[in-house]
Design an enzyme around this catalytic site. Structure first.
Site, mmCIF file in Angstrom:
data_model
loop_
_atom_site.group_PDB
_atom_site.id
_atom_site.type_symbol
_atom_site.label_atom_id
_atom_site.label_comp_id
_atom_site.label_asym_id
_atom_site.label_seq_id
_atom_site.Cartn_x
_atom_site.Cartn_y
_atom_site.Cartn_z
ATOM 1 N N SER A 1 1.138 -1.079 -0.073
ATOM 2 C CA SER A 1 0.078 0.347 -0.419
ATOM 3 C C SER A 1 0.631 1.827 -0.335
ATOM 4 C CB SER A 1 -0.884 -0.286 1.431
ATOM 5 O OG SER A 1 -0.349 0.345 2.767
ATOM 6 N N ASP B 1 12.820 2.969 1.950
ATOM 7 C CA ASP B 1 11.617 3.035 2.969
ATOM 8 C C ASP B 1 12.285 2.808 3.948
ATOM 9 O OD1 ASP B 1 11.575 0.359 2.027
ATOM 10 O OD2 ASP B 1 9.831 0.160 1.580
#
Length: 504
Positions: free
Chosen positions: A22, A246
């Site tokens: 997501s 990330d």
């Protein structure tokens, strides 16, 4: 509610944080020394089947990114800058006209099967590790290049530019190209000591040097968004490079407690390790299969990639009849399914249902079976449930017969893998660790936090949840002078967000 240009808040920043499952657009700002977050958009990420491969839907990601920036205005914000972070290793190739050459093949695709053997004939894995410091994993960019050479050499011939996924999204917004250091370090093509492309590796593996521009460090301004983008989102802004990997962003946001501490970024992957000032590429580090990924300001994230919540996410999708790859054949129904439809699970299965099932099985005294969560068999199976059952059966253990037994197997296997990784870190560092600091969505899983503390024998500090977005925003704020240094922004994060302590 529509907002006029006059009443838009401008002393704020937007983090576009896209994971394998997501994505989200989060706005951050500082008031009275505390950092505040507001999520303005959340969207699903997905893969599509193209040309026989599982690929990222880049058009979808870019469309959702722009939509999220437009929604910032609807929420009353006009961010001064935008930062984009995603997972690592995956990339696109552009031709001389900046058009895509081929698809953005996803790391879970099977094209890299057999590439270890091909690579080892070119350079020993020990030498490759000494040069790049990157953990041996089948999906590393270097192995993707080897697969591409064999299947689609014409794409390499036509290509002029290599960009990783967040680099490409930034290019679409600004028209400017850059390869940010933290994500570039995951390729297995960057020299661990110098932080530059390893010319020897590129030459030996016959990977065209022309594709790679010099790396750029986090904090650099890529440039203003194109006028057409500014018109679409309703305000002018610029793109600042965060730690575009990330995990690099997540590590920035860890409010380290009880030092020396182990950091754990818990999401689709569990990235467990420490932050070092220099790479560790010894034979012992290679033997433990730890990686040296680039961190903010040329730090090193010395960590181990662990399968993480992917197994749990896959089980949930499977129980709900959802496929991860669009247009994939319907998921095979595992042999467990017929009696998994227990009371309370008549509709969509949520993560809280899976946690509750594990808690109940534990309270009933179930002895968990254990699987190797890092086995490649769990990377992209047709049925995660079936794969776990078969792994238990093959090792002579009890095969889970209920949802609770299945979840207990996954949780216990993850906790033990964390323990082994912490022990490996301790052995390499020559000292123990006093705590595990968990950030990311996985820090909300009370069962996993508790079992991690109990199995590892040290306290767990859980939070903040939005660690990656926070780290992304932190770099933008540092670049804009909101905080003087990394220590100050980490102190503000610790002050601004609740962290829960879980005793062993």
């Amino acid at each position: 509610m529509a907002h006029s240009a006059r009443d838009l808040r401008r002393d704020c920043y937007a983090a576009v944080d896209i994971g394998a499952s997501s994505g989200r657009v989060v706005v951050g700002f500082v008031e009275d020394g505390r950092i505040h977050l507001e999520e303005v958009h959340r969207f699903d990420n997905r893969q599509v089947r193209r040309g026989g491969h599982d690929c990222w839907d880049i058009d979808l990601l870019y469309g959702e990114l722009v939509r999220g920036l437009a929604l910032c205005k609807e929420a009353g914000f006009a961010p001064k800058s935008v930062g984009i972070d995603t997972w690592g290793v995956d990339f696109v190739l552009l031709d001389a006209d900046d058009n895509l050459v081929g698809d953005a093949v996803a790391y879970r695709d099977e094209r890299t099967q057999g590439m270890f053997e091909v690579a080892d004939a070119i350079m020993s894995p020990e030498e490759l590790y000494r040069r790049t410091g990157i953990q041996r994993q089948p999906f590393n960019t270097i192995y993707q290049f080897l697969a591409l050479q064999r299947e689609n050499p014409e794409q390499l011939e036509a290509a002029e530019t290599f960009l990783m996924i967040p680099d490409y999204l930034g290019f679409l917004l600004t028209g400017e190209k850059a390869l940010e250091y933290t994500n570039a370090s995951t390729t297995g093509l960057l020299n661990a000591e110098t932080g530059a492309w390893d010319e020897t590796v590129l030459a030996r593996f016959n990977i065209p040097r022309r594709l790679f521009r010099n790396v750029t460090m986090a904090g650099a301004c890529l440039g203003p968004v194109k006028p057409s983008i500014a018109e679409k989102i309703g305000y002018d802004t610029c793109v600042v490079l965060p730690a575009t990997h990330d995990t690099g962003s997540a590590f920035l946001a860890v409010p380290a407690c009880d030092l020396p501490a182990v950091f754990l970024s818990s999401g689709t992957w569990s990235l467990l390790g420490v932050e070092n000032r220099s790479p560790l590429t010894t034979a012992a580090a290679y033997g433990e299969n730890f990686t040296n990924e680039g961190g903010y300001h040329f730090r090193y994230r010395f960590l181990k990639n662990i399968m993480g919540l992917w197994m749990i996410q896959s089980i949930r999708r499977e129980l709900n009849g959802i496929t991860y790859v669009v247009d994939e054949k319907a998921i095979r129904k595992g042999r467990l399914h017929q009696y998994m439809r227990v009371e309370g699970l008549g509709q969509e299965v949520g993560f809280e249902d899976l946690i509750r099932a594990a808690d109940e099985a534990e309270c009933a005294g179930v002895q968990a079976s254990i699987v190797n969560v890092n086995d490649d068999r769990f990377l992209s199976p047709d049925s995660m449930i079936e794969e776990i059952l078969e792994a238990c059966e093959e090792t002579g253990q009890a095969v889970p017969q209920t949802l609770g037994e299945l979840m207990l197997c996954v949780y216990e296997s993850l906790a033990r893998c964390y323990r082994d990784a912490v022990e490996g870190l301790s052995s390499l560092a020559g000292h123990g660790y006093k705590s595990i600091n968990i950030v990311g969505g996985g820090c909300r899983d009370g069962h996993l936090n508790r079992r991690t503390a109990e199995v590892c024998g040290i306290p767990v500090y859980a939070g903040p949840v939005e660690g990656t977005a926070l780290g992304n925003l932190a770099v933008q704020m540092l670049a804009d002078g909101v905080f003087p240094n990394l220590r100050a922004v980490r102190a503000a994060i610790a002050e601004s967000f609740d962290v829960q302590k879980v005793e062993p």
